[in-house]
Design an enzyme around this catalytic site. Structure first.
Site, mmCIF file in Angstrom:
data_model
loop_
_atom_site.group_PDB
_atom_site.id
_atom_site.type_symbol
_atom_site.label_atom_id
_atom_site.label_comp_id
_atom_site.label_asym_id
_atom_site.label_seq_id
_atom_site.Cartn_x
_atom_site.Cartn_y
_atom_site.Cartn_z
ATOM 1 C CD1 TRP A 11 -2.482 -1.608 -0.016
ATOM 2 C CD2 TRP A 11 -3.168 -1.062 2.045
ATOM 3 N NE1 TRP A 11 -3.675 -2.262 0.219
ATOM 4 C CE2 TRP A 11 -4.114 -1.944 1.470
ATOM 5 C CE3 TRP A 11 -3.394 -0.591 3.343
ATOM 6 C CZ2 TRP A 11 -5.261 -2.354 2.165
ATOM 7 C CZ3 TRP A 11 -4.540 -0.996 4.016
ATOM 8 C CH2 TRP A 11 -5.463 -1.870 3.431
ATOM 9 C CE LYS A 12 4.293 1.208 -4.454
ATOM 10 N NZ LYS A 12 4.984 1.572 -5.644
ATOM 11 C CG HIS A 93 9.695 -1.354 -2.858
ATOM 12 N ND1 HIS A 93 9.768 -0.203 -3.620
ATOM 13 C CD2 HIS A 93 8.622 -2.045 -3.307
ATOM 14 C CE1 HIS A 93 8.764 -0.206 -4.487
ATOM 15 N NE2 HIS A 93 8.051 -1.310 -4.321
ATOM 16 C CD GLU A 95 8.118 2.973 -4.570
ATOM 17 O OE1 GLU A 95 7.585 2.899 -3.444
ATOM 18 O OE2 GLU A 95 7.503 2.742 -5.627
ATOM 19 C CD GLU A 165 8.093 -5.026 -6.656
ATOM 20 O OE1 GLU A 165 6.867 -5.101 -6.788
ATOM 21 O OE2 GLU A 165 8.639 -4.163 -5.958
ATOM 22 N N GLY A 171 4.570 1.157 -11.038
ATOM 23 C CA GLY A 171 3.778 2.392 -11.039
ATOM 24 C C GLY A 171 3.678 3.054 -12.402
ATOM 25 C CB SER A 211 2.165 -2.147 -14.088
ATOM 26 O OG SER A 211 2.768 -0.881 -13.847
ATOM 27 N N GLY A 232 1.103 -3.025 -6.184
ATOM 28 C CA GLY A 232 1.069 -1.692 -5.599
ATOM 29 C C GLY A 232 -0.259 -1.020 -5.877
ATOM 30 N N GLY A 233 -0.300 -0.173 -6.899
ATOM 31 C CA GLY A 233 -1.484 0.643 -7.214
ATOM 32 C C GLY A 233 -2.800 -0.131 -7.207
HETATM 33 C C1 PEP Z 1 5.396 -2.045 -6.061
HETATM 34 O O1 PEP Z 1 5.723 -0.884 -5.835
HETATM 35 O O2 PEP Z 1 5.813 -2.978 -5.350
HETATM 36 C C2 PEP Z 1 4.501 -2.289 -7.193
HETATM 37 C C3 PEP Z 1 4.460 -3.483 -7.707
HETATM 38 O O3 PEP Z 1 3.774 -1.209 -7.631
HETATM 39 P P1 PEP Z 1 2.734 -1.171 -8.867
HETATM 40 O O4 PEP Z 1 1.884 -2.418 -8.790
HETATM 41 O O5 PEP Z 1 1.920 0.068 -8.625
HETATM 42 O O6 PEP Z 1 3.533 -1.124 -10.108
#
Ligand code: PEP
Length: 249
Positions: A11-12, A93, A95, A165, A171, A211, A232-233
């Protein structure tokens, strides 16, 4: 792959307590029989630990410090995460690597500390777009696996989930194709089989993130070496996350 697939939500830095509790109320009615991990902000963990009682949802954090306690203002330890019901923790991660300068050496310390506290690390690895375009993907993955899993034993690897990832897919709405993802997942499994004895490589879950959404989840999750997803999103909305969790292969 012999173990059950796993879908985790990252969920960040999102959601209030009210929004998080209402998500769990909606979500738990949609999905049964899958191992699901929700990784919310630290501020939501305690409350969600109550909300997920009697569901198949597990709790994970998005980061932790490698020390158990002490003078580390603003940090949270593995011991504290255990205390509020976490079973998993996302580590490494992109980020965190990019904005907080986390190195493989630091991530390795966190992995060891998580395992010591009986938390299952979801270790994130992956290349950026420039590295992919320069054909450096496999080299980057190998470097991260070697550095992040330094001194992780045959016994410990079973409790680690590796999340591939690709940074360019996070994202951006542009996921790796199933073939691109499978190529790297297969490579990761080969690296693990060289590093570890017995069935460790076969039994380690390698999940895909970048994504993932209801429209592409089935084709990604159908690949032989993709054992689940880190979302994520699309995990922020109960209905959309439930659709991903409901994919049956
Ligand atoms: C994530 O940040 O771990 C991720 C997979 O984000 P998203 O699904 O939004 O690309």
């Amino acid at each position: 792959m012999t173990t059950k697939s796993l879908i985790a939500a990252n969920w960040k830095m999102n959601k209030s307590v009210k929004e998080a509790v209402s998500f769990i109320e909606d979500f738990k009615n949609y999905v049964k029989d899958v191992e699901i991990v929700i990784c919310p902000s630290f501020t939501l963990l305690n409350k969600l630990n109550e909300s997920i009682k009697n569901t198949n949802i597990k709790l994970g954090a998005q980061n932790m410090h490698f020390e158990e306690k002490g003078a580390f203002t603003g940090e949270i330890s593995g011991l504290m995460l255990k205390d509020v019901g976490c079973e998993y923790v996302i580590l490494g991660h992109s980020e965190r690597r990019q904005y907080f300068n986390e190195t493989d050496e630091l991530i390795n310390k966190k992995i060891k500390a998580a395992l010591k506290n009986k938390l299952k690390p979801i270790l994130c690895i992956g290349e950026n777009l420039q590295q992919r375009n320069n054909n450096q993907t496999m080299g980057i993955i190998k470097k991260q696996i070697i550095g992040d899993l330094n001194n992780v034993s045959d016994r410990e690897i079973k409790n680690i989930i590796v999340a591939y990832e690709p940074i360019w897919a996070i994202g951006t709405g542009k996921n790796a194709t199933p073939e691109q993802a499978e190529e790297v997942h297969k490579f990761i499994r080969e690296l693990l089989s060289k590093k570890y004895n017995g069935n460790a490589a076969k039994n380690t879950r390698i999940i895909y993130g970048g994504s993932m959404k209801p429209e592409n989840a089935k084709e990604l999750l159908s690949m032989p070496d993709i054992d689940g997803g880190l979302v994520g999103g699309a995990s922020l909305d109960a209905k959309s996350f439930a659709k991903i969790c409901s994919v049956r292969i």
